[in-house]
Design an enzyme around this catalytic site. Structure first.
Site, PDB file in Angstrom:
ATOM      1  N   GLU A   1      33.876  11.112  66.814  1.00  0.00           N
ATOM      2  CA  GLU A   1      32.659  11.359  67.574  1.00  0.00           C
ATOM      3  C   GLU A   1      31.421  11.081  66.728  1.00  0.00           C
ATOM      4  O   GLU A   1      31.431  11.280  65.518  1.00  0.00           O
ATOM      5  CB  GLU A   1      32.639  12.814  68.060  1.00  0.00           C
ATOM      6  CG  GLU A   1      33.700  13.050  69.126  1.00  0.00           C
ATOM      7  CD  GLU A   1      33.727  14.458  69.672  1.00  0.00           C
ATOM      8  OE1 GLU A   1      33.928  14.605  70.880  1.00  0.00           O
ATOM      9  OE2 GLU A   1      33.555  15.429  68.911  1.00  0.00           O
TER      10      GLU A   1
ATOM     11  N   CYS B   1      40.009  16.074  59.449  1.00  0.00           N
ATOM     12  CA  CYS B   1      39.537  16.563  58.146  1.00  0.00           C
ATOM     13  C   CYS B   1      40.601  17.505  57.604  1.00  0.00           C
ATOM     14  O   CYS B   1      41.250  18.206  58.378  1.00  0.00           O
ATOM     15  CB  CYS B   1      38.229  17.336  58.337  1.00  0.00           C
ATOM     16  SG  CYS B   1      37.444  17.881  56.799  1.00  0.00           S
TER      17      CYS B   1
ATOM     18  N   CYS C   1      35.248  25.729  61.651  1.00  0.00           N
ATOM     19  CA  CYS C   1      34.881  24.384  62.110  1.00  0.00           C
ATOM     20  C   CYS C   1      35.967  23.791  63.009  1.00  0.00           C
ATOM     21  O   CYS C   1      37.153  23.813  62.670  1.00  0.00           O
ATOM     22  CB  CYS C   1      34.655  23.476  60.905  1.00  0.00           C
ATOM     23  SG  CYS C   1      34.262  21.782  61.364  1.00  0.00           S
TER      24      CYS C   1
ATOM     25  N   CYS D   1      26.812  21.324  65.396  1.00  0.00           N
ATOM     26  CA  CYS D   1      27.513  21.364  64.108  1.00  0.00           C
ATOM     27  C   CYS D   1      28.827  22.099  64.286  1.00  0.00           C
ATOM     28  O   CYS D   1      28.872  23.186  64.860  1.00  0.00           O
ATOM     29  CB  CYS D   1      26.698  22.120  63.072  1.00  0.00           C
ATOM     30  SG  CYS D   1      25.056  21.484  62.811  1.00  0.00           S
TER      31      CYS D   1
ATOM     32  N   CYS E   1      24.282  11.377  63.834  1.00  0.00           N
ATOM     33  CA  CYS E   1      25.257  12.102  63.014  1.00  0.00           C
ATOM     34  C   CYS E   1      26.562  11.307  63.049  1.00  0.00           C
ATOM     35  O   CYS E   1      27.136  11.096  64.120  1.00  0.00           O
ATOM     36  CB  CYS E   1      25.419  13.502  63.618  1.00  0.00           C
ATOM     37  SG  CYS E   1      26.598  14.531  62.759  1.00  0.00           S
TER      38      CYS E   1
ATOM     39  N   CYS F   1      37.830  24.340  56.771  1.00  0.00           N
ATOM     40  CA  CYS F   1      36.858  25.430  56.926  1.00  0.00           C
ATOM     41  C   CYS F   1      37.208  26.153  58.229  1.00  0.00           C
ATOM     42  O   CYS F   1      37.337  25.527  59.282  1.00  0.00           O
ATOM     43  CB  CYS F   1      35.442  24.857  56.998  1.00  0.00           C
ATOM     44  SG  CYS F   1      34.996  23.902  55.529  1.00  0.00           S
TER      45      CYS F   1
HETATM   46  N1  SAH Z   1      32.410  18.196  55.627  1.00  0.00           N
HETATM   47  C1  SAH Z   1      30.994  18.032  55.413  1.00  0.00           C
HETATM   48  C2  SAH Z   1      30.308  17.326  56.567  1.00  0.00           C
HETATM   49  C3  SAH Z   1      30.319  18.093  57.866  1.00  0.00           C
HETATM   50  S1  SAH Z   1      28.745  18.787  58.094  1.00  0.00           S
HETATM   51  C4  SAH Z   1      30.365  19.385  55.131  1.00  0.00           C
HETATM   52  O1  SAH Z   1      31.045  20.395  55.268  1.00  0.00           O
HETATM   53  O2  SAH Z   1      29.206  19.441  54.738  1.00  0.00           O
HETATM   54  C5  SAH Z   1      29.026  19.952  59.333  1.00  0.00           C
HETATM   55  C6  SAH Z   1      28.170  21.183  59.111  1.00  0.00           C
HETATM   56  O3  SAH Z   1      28.376  22.074  60.210  1.00  0.00           O
HETATM   57  C7  SAH Z   1      28.541  21.935  57.856  1.00  0.00           C
HETATM   58  O4  SAH Z   1      27.393  22.404  57.229  1.00  0.00           O
HETATM   59  C8  SAH Z   1      29.347  23.143  58.397  1.00  0.00           C
HETATM   60  O5  SAH Z   1      29.229  24.238  57.532  1.00  0.00           O
HETATM   61  C9  SAH Z   1      28.670  23.370  59.736  1.00  0.00           C
HETATM   62  N2  SAH Z   1      29.549  23.976  60.735  1.00  0.00           N
HETATM   63  C10 SAH Z   1      30.891  23.858  60.859  1.00  0.00           C
HETATM   64  N3  SAH Z   1      31.331  24.537  61.923  1.00  0.00           N
HETATM   65  C11 SAH Z   1      30.244  25.108  62.504  1.00  0.00           C
HETATM   66  C12 SAH Z   1      30.052  25.886  63.670  1.00  0.00           C
HETATM   67  N4  SAH Z   1      31.071  26.229  64.449  1.00  0.00           N
HETATM   68  N5  SAH Z   1      28.783  26.271  63.959  1.00  0.00           N
HETATM   69  C13 SAH Z   1      27.740  25.880  63.197  1.00  0.00           C
HETATM   70  N6  SAH Z   1      27.871  25.116  62.113  1.00  0.00           N
HETATM   71  C14 SAH Z   1      29.098  24.729  61.758  1.00  0.00           C
END
Ligand code: SAH
Length: 359
Positions: free
Chosen positions: A105, A125, A132, A351, A118, A129
């Protein structure tokens, strides 16, 4: 020695994928087919500055070369399988289909005169986390530089507003696909390519410390962001297992080394999760942890995923009151703090909401 017998069937020939090649690579490729190197520069211009995918339209190339390109080369690596528009903001989410059927996406956002795209760096991945949505996919594969650049070109083709900013904050961990992400960023940055300023391209990481060290040593011109999300190893390891490999002290030492270079600032992203990392005490600790480090902090109130049948997310977005109390606790901080209410949450484009079911 066993005799090798060629398998019967039609003779296969492999097509060359030009999309994703850098200028020197295109020049070498031109030389390999007996063309002068400046053809490489012409191709670079067509592929990236003009975004052309039909060789027949490349009218400064000889006809024979155009025919050869059509017969033996692929000039595009992906297409848009589906596009969803947000009903809340001018945000669009694109389901981008790759040639092997895998999907990623990309998200396009218009705000304050900027057009930010983006981009995904991997199919899925494996950083895991816990909050996510991409994590649930696991890692399927890395994207090629061409597939990354094509996300940009497909979005630009769909939307007239010139793209002004690129963030590598889609699916995947950019620093675990380092070479291809940097090759793609270099093409986006190149004056002969998309000509985006280095400060308009942001690479974001969950904290792959050796690659942060490499990024710093290479003095890349791009903006840099770290998803911090907690202020203690205990909490960070519980929600981001990568912290067990590279704990906070190592991560912040790498961030400090990065900003030790002139003109460098790091952005810390901090997803606010109710009852986990959103107490005023966490805010005060964050101010202390980052004291003296040239940075800014983006607070991202947690975006709840679309509920899966029979499953509920253990995470919640803090109330507005709790978020305000957290921001107030940061009042002694020596860095700017911004609260990022994600765009496109109604279409799961916010995000941490990016995931595709068909991989
Ligand atoms: N893997 C890289 C690039 C992805 S950025 C990284 O972690 O930086 C995606 C961003 O969204 C990251 O800052 C992550 O912490 C945030 N994120 C992930 N899941 C989320 C959610 N459910 N709500 C808000 N932010 C989220």
């Amino acid at each position: 020695m066993a005799q090798v017998i060629a398998a019967p069937g039609p003779k296969k020939y492999t097509r060359t994928t030009l999309k994703g090649m850098t200028l020197p690579e295109l020049q070498d490729w031109a030389a390999s087919i007996g063309e002068p190197p400046y053809r490489g520069a012409q191709l670079f211009d067509w592929l990236y500055r003009k975004g052309e995918t039909d060789p027949r339209a490349m009218d400064n190339l000889p006809k024979t070369l155009r025919e050869q390109l059509a017969e033996t080369c692929d000039l595009s690596t992906a297409h848009i399988a589906h596009m969803t528009s947000s009903g809340q903001e001018p945000t669009r989410k694109y389901l981008v289909q790759l040639r092997d059927g895998k999907q990623v996406e990309a998200v396009s956002m218009l705000e304050q005169g900027r057009h930010t795209v983006c981009l995904s760096s991997q199919v899925g991945c494996n950083v895991d986390c816990h909050f996510c949505a991409t994590a649930a996919m696991g890692l399927v594969r890395n994207l090629t530089a061409g597939e990354i650049v094509d996300q940009y070109l497909l979005v630009q083709e769909d939307r007239p507003e010139p793209i002004t900013n690129v963030v590598f904050m889609g699916m995947g961990e950019p620093l675990l696909n380092y070479d291809r992400v940097m090759a793609a960023a270099d093409i986006l940055h190149s004056p002969q390519g998309m000509n985006l300023g280095g400060q308009r391209i942001t690479i974001s990481t969950a904290g792959v410390v050796p690659k942060i060290v490499r990024f710093t040593a290479e003095n890349r011109p791009y903006r840099f962001a770290i998803s911090l999300n907690a202020t203690t190893d205990e909490v960070r390891s519980a929600i981001m297992p990568i912290n067990r490999t590279w704990p906070l002290a190592e991560l912040l030492a790498a961030a400090r080394a990065y900003v030790a270079r002139p003109q460098r600032t790091v952005t810390f992203e901090y997803v606010l999760l109710a009852g986990i990392n959103d107490a005023p005490q966490d805010g005060r600790q964050l101010a202390e942890l980052l004291r003296g480090l040239r940075c800014k902090v983006n607070l991202i109130p947690y975006n709840e995923p679309d509920p899966l049948p029979g499953q509920t997310s253990p995470y919640r977005r803090p109330t507005r009151l709790a978020i305000e109390a957290f921001i107030a606790a940061l009042s002694g901080a020596d860095f700017p703090v911004l609260t990022r209410w994600s765009n496109g949450t109604d279409i799961a484009a916010g995000c941490g909401q990016l995931a595709v079911s068909q991989v």
